[in-house]
Design an enzyme around this catalytic site. Structure first.
Site, PDB file in Angstrom:
ATOM      1  N   LYS A  78     -91.936  57.698 -21.170  1.00 48.81           N
ATOM      2  CA  LYS A  78     -93.162  57.060 -20.553  1.00 48.81           C
ATOM      3  C   LYS A  78     -94.351  57.104 -21.677  1.00 48.81           C
ATOM      4  O   LYS A  78     -95.461  57.967 -21.527  1.00 48.81           O
ATOM      5  CB  LYS A  78     -93.402  58.041 -19.508  1.00 48.81           C
ATOM      6  N   ASP A 102     -82.363  63.960 -15.958  1.00 47.44           N
ATOM      7  CA  ASP A 102     -82.085  64.747 -14.552  1.00 47.44           C
ATOM      8  C   ASP A 102     -81.891  63.428 -13.575  1.00 47.44           C
ATOM      9  O   ASP A 102     -81.039  63.356 -12.760  1.00 47.44           O
ATOM     10  CB  ASP A 102     -83.114  65.991 -13.983  1.00 47.44           C
ATOM     11  N   ASP A 145     -78.624  61.302 -12.433  1.00 44.47           N
ATOM     12  CA  ASP A 145     -78.167  61.258 -10.914  1.00 44.47           C
ATOM     13  C   ASP A 145     -78.247  59.745 -10.314  1.00 44.47           C
ATOM     14  O   ASP A 145     -77.067  59.484  -9.577  1.00 44.47           O
ATOM     15  CB  ASP A 145     -79.210  62.115 -10.125  1.00 44.47           C
TER      16      ASP A 145
END
Ligand code: NAD
Length: 366
Positions: free
Chosen positions: A195, A252, A256
């Site tokens: 980012k 993370d 997922d």
């Protein structure tokens, strides 16, 4: 005859069910390749709390330290949910294990066989060949570990909480090295996700990855993507990625998301590699299924053992340097599934088999 010395931490609910099947497959593969298994069992998670009063008992830690790798099931479940957060199995067992062994590199294959595309929430015409990508997540730095990390009552009566996202250049370089190795073993295409339009840590991340790849892997095709775009692109066209590497929290979430688009958690393995080497001079690692303890299906003998079996294959590859038996197990799982052996999570309402029969099918395919 080479001896594979590893710790078996099966954990809770479906953990022991799928672990025992993975060990049967591993025994069979070992027999075919002239390998001896030296597996030492230890309690972890809820089993650790029940039997030793602690999610990560000292005795378990000592067994792990004396091993070359850890084959891990999964931990936690309703039985221990009322404990204070700090004592909960996942937080009190997995995080300390990651920290103790500096397991900084989480490698998660996002693999969906073409025969199982119906399991994905993505339209099947977008993934005619299934999905085959790899997520490399930095696991010991960033927002989850940075200090200060605290909640403070303020003089004006308000309350303030702070987490700190922090990265060192050296941490970024070592995860980049892992990503380079993964990309080189595949299509030599690497995407780094950050980012950098907002975060200082991401500016350092992008600069470090760019410099490191230029110096150490000019043969790779490197690209960069902002994390919000990566989250969209994963759903729009997952196979545009081959290997992507990212920091802890982004990884993370994206890993997922990747697990969801790949259909069932019962098929997804993962490896967490440490900074240290084992007695063989290879990375010490912890190998576990992507899913949790699935209390909703535990004790019924219907859990899919493939994720645990594939995690054992990753252990052979990374911590024991045994590519041939690893690839053989992976091919056997694929053959078993494509020839019709399916547990309920991947059967789409068709006939399904139980945990043991699924492992039997893999053993036959071996
Ligand atoms: P879960 O991954 O256990 O289950 C989510 C869904 O996926 C369930 O419907 C479950 O039946 C299914 N599923 C998962 N693995 C499967 C398998 N091998 N075969 C067939 N179906 C499978 O997630 P949850 O329900 O949110 O968590 C349950 C417990 O697991 C919680 O206590 C959680 O903290 C723990 N957990 C542990 C780990 C770990 O040890 N690494 C990871 C995630 C969750």
């Amino acid at each position: 005859m080479p001896t594979l010395k590893f710790a078996v931490l099966a954990g809770d609910y479906i953990g022991p069910e799928v672990m025992s099947e993975a060990l049967r497959v591993l025994e069979h593969a070992a027999g075919l390749h002239g390998l001896t298994l030296q597996a030492t069992y230890a309690d972890v998670g809820g089993a650790g709390i029940d039997n030793h009063g602690k999610a990560l008992p000292e005795s378990t830690l000592r067994i792990c330290e004396a091993s070359d790798a850890i084959l891990f099931g999964s931990v936690g479940g309703p039985k221990w949910e009322k404990l204070p957060p700090k004592e909960q199995p996942e937080r009190a067992a997995l995080l300390p294990l990651r920290k103790h062994f500096t397991l900084f590199a989480n490698i998660r294959p996002g693999l969906l066989y073409p025969e199982l595309t119906a399991a994905s929430p993505i339209k099947t015409d977008r993934i005619p060949d299934g999905i085959d990508i790899v997520c490399i997540r930095e696991l010991t730095g960033g927002l989850y570990f940075g200090k200060p990390k605290e909640t403070t009552p303020l003089p004006d009566g308000d309350v303030q909480a702070v987490d700190t996202m922090i990265y060192r250049k050296s941490e970024i370089e070592r995860i980049t090295a892992t990503a380079i190795a993964a990309a080189r073993s595949r299509k030599k295409i690497l995407c780094s996700v950050d980012k950098a339009n907002v975060l200082e840590t991401s500016v350092l991340w992008r600069r470090t990855v760019t410099d490191y790849v230029a110096r150490h892997a000019p043969d790779l095709q490197l690209s960069h993507m902002y994390v919000d775009n990566a989250a969209m692109q994963l759903v729009r066209n997952p196979n545009q990625f081959d290997v992507f590497v990212t920091e802890n929290m982004f990884g993370d979430i994206l890993s997922d998301e990747m697990a969801v688009i790949c259909g069932s958690l019962g098929m997804l393995s993962s490896a967490s590699l440490g900074a240290g080497k084992n007695a063989l001079g290879l990375p010490f690692g912890l190998y576990e299924p992507a899913g949790g303890t699935a209390p909703d299906i535990a004790g019924k003998g219907i859990a899919n053992p493939c994720a645990q079996i594939l995690s054992a294959a990753l252990m052979l590859r990374y911590s024991f340097g045994l590519e041939e038996p690893a690839a053989r197990i992976e091919a056997a799982v694929r053959k078993a599934v494509t020839s019709g052996a399916r547990t309920g999570d991947i059967a789409f309402g068709g006939p399904s088999v139980g945990t043991r029969a699924m492992a039997d099918a893999v053993i036959s395919a071996l």
